[in-house]
Design a protein around this motif. Structure first.
Motif, short mmCIF file in Angstrom:
data_model
loop_
_atom_site.label_atom_id
_atom_site.label_comp_id
_atom_site.label_asym_id
_atom_site.label_seq_id
_atom_site.Cartn_x
_atom_site.Cartn_y
_atom_site.Cartn_z
N ARG A 104 -2.83 -10.00 5.94
CA ARG A 104 -2.69 -8.55 5.78
C ARG A 104 -1.54 -8.03 6.64
NH1 ARG A 104 -6.46 -3.45 7.47
NH2 ARG A 104 -5.71 -2.04 5.84
N LEU A 158 1.87 -6.19 5.21
CA LEU A 158 2.00 -4.76 5.53
C LEU A 158 3.37 -4.40 6.10
CD1 LEU A 158 -1.47 -3.71 6.97
CD2 LEU A 158 -0.32 -2.79 4.95
N ASP A 178 -1.01 -3.88 0.74
CA ASP A 178 -2.22 -3.83 1.55
C ASP A 178 -3.40 -4.35 0.74
OD1 ASP A 178 -4.10 -3.42 3.52
OD2 ASP A 178 -4.06 -1.24 3.39
N ASP A 214 3.54 1.93 8.55
CA ASP A 214 2.52 2.40 9.50
C ASP A 214 2.19 3.87 9.30
OD1 ASP A 214 2.56 -0.13 10.62
OD2 ASP A 214 3.95 0.44 12.23
N ARG A 218 -3.44 3.52 3.99
CA ARG A 218 -3.75 2.13 3.67
C ARG A 218 -4.83 2.09 2.60
NH1 ARG A 218 -2.26 -0.74 8.70
NH2 ARG A 218 -0.08 -0.12 8.88
N ASP A 237 -8.15 3.58 3.70
CA ASP A 237 -8.14 4.95 4.25
C ASP A 237 -8.80 5.93 3.31
OD1 ASP A 237 -6.88 3.90 6.40
OD2 ASP A 237 -4.91 4.67 5.91
#
Length: 181
Positions: free
Chosen positions: A90, A94, A144, A174, A178, A181
């Motif tokens: 992951r 990412l 993701d 960042d 995601r 989320d």
């Protein structure tokens, strides 16, 4: 259900639009050179299935894509909640990166969030079972699989070496939502 959320890169907290109809998603992505198609992933496979089993189950579709689009290599990424390297995978996916070739994924089980950074826009594409996405070479993006991944995707490549990323070093991923989320 596949979903596309479109953001301006300076406003990760608020999408400009959210699309849930496949035709609208595909048309919006086509405007930036990305293909999204709905295929039939009817052969039963589960997250954690072996590469050999998945390729055997989808051999006709794989052969057709390879013949039509000139792909030379195929593999399978299969990550389940109990995968011993799920956190490392992951983290790697990412980070914003690009490839020297198209990135093609056919989701045969589960889901994942492809986020594409094209010019000053960000396109977050929730891909699920039956989705085939083709991201053009050179497109900055990240992927993701979520904190508790459960997906199987067939990956096709023009490069015999398979998945080779060129990381941008940018931390934009960042800032955006995601999968969990």
């Amino acid at each position: 259900m596949s979903v596309l959320s479109v953001y301006h890169e300076s406003r990760p907290e608020q999408p400009l639009k959210v699309l849930t109809h496949l035709e609208d998603i595909a048309a919006t992505l086509a405007e930036v050179g990305v293909q999204l198609e709905r295929w039939d992933a009817s052969a039963p496979v589960a997250a954690g299935a072996s590469q050999e089993d998945v390729i055997a189950a989808y051999r006709p579709q794989i052969d057709r894509l390879m013949a039509e689009r000139g792909y030379v290599t195929v593999d399978v990424i299969s990550v389940s909640r109990d995968h011993p390297q799920k956190d490392e995978l992951r983290a790697k996916f990412l980070d914003e990166h690009r490839h020297a070739e198209d990135e093609v994924r056919f989701f045969v089980a589960g889901r994942g969030l492809f986020t594409l950074h094209i010019e000053d826009m960000v396109y977050a594409v929730l891909c699920e079972k039956n989705d085939l996405i083709s991201v053009p070479a050179g497109t900055r993006h990240w992927f993701d699989m979520g904190e508790q991944p459960s997906f199987v995707a067939i990956r096709l490549f023009n490069n015999p070496d398979g998945w080779t990323a060129q990381f941008t070093g940018e931390r934009i991923a960042d800032q955006f939502p995601r999968l969990d989320d």
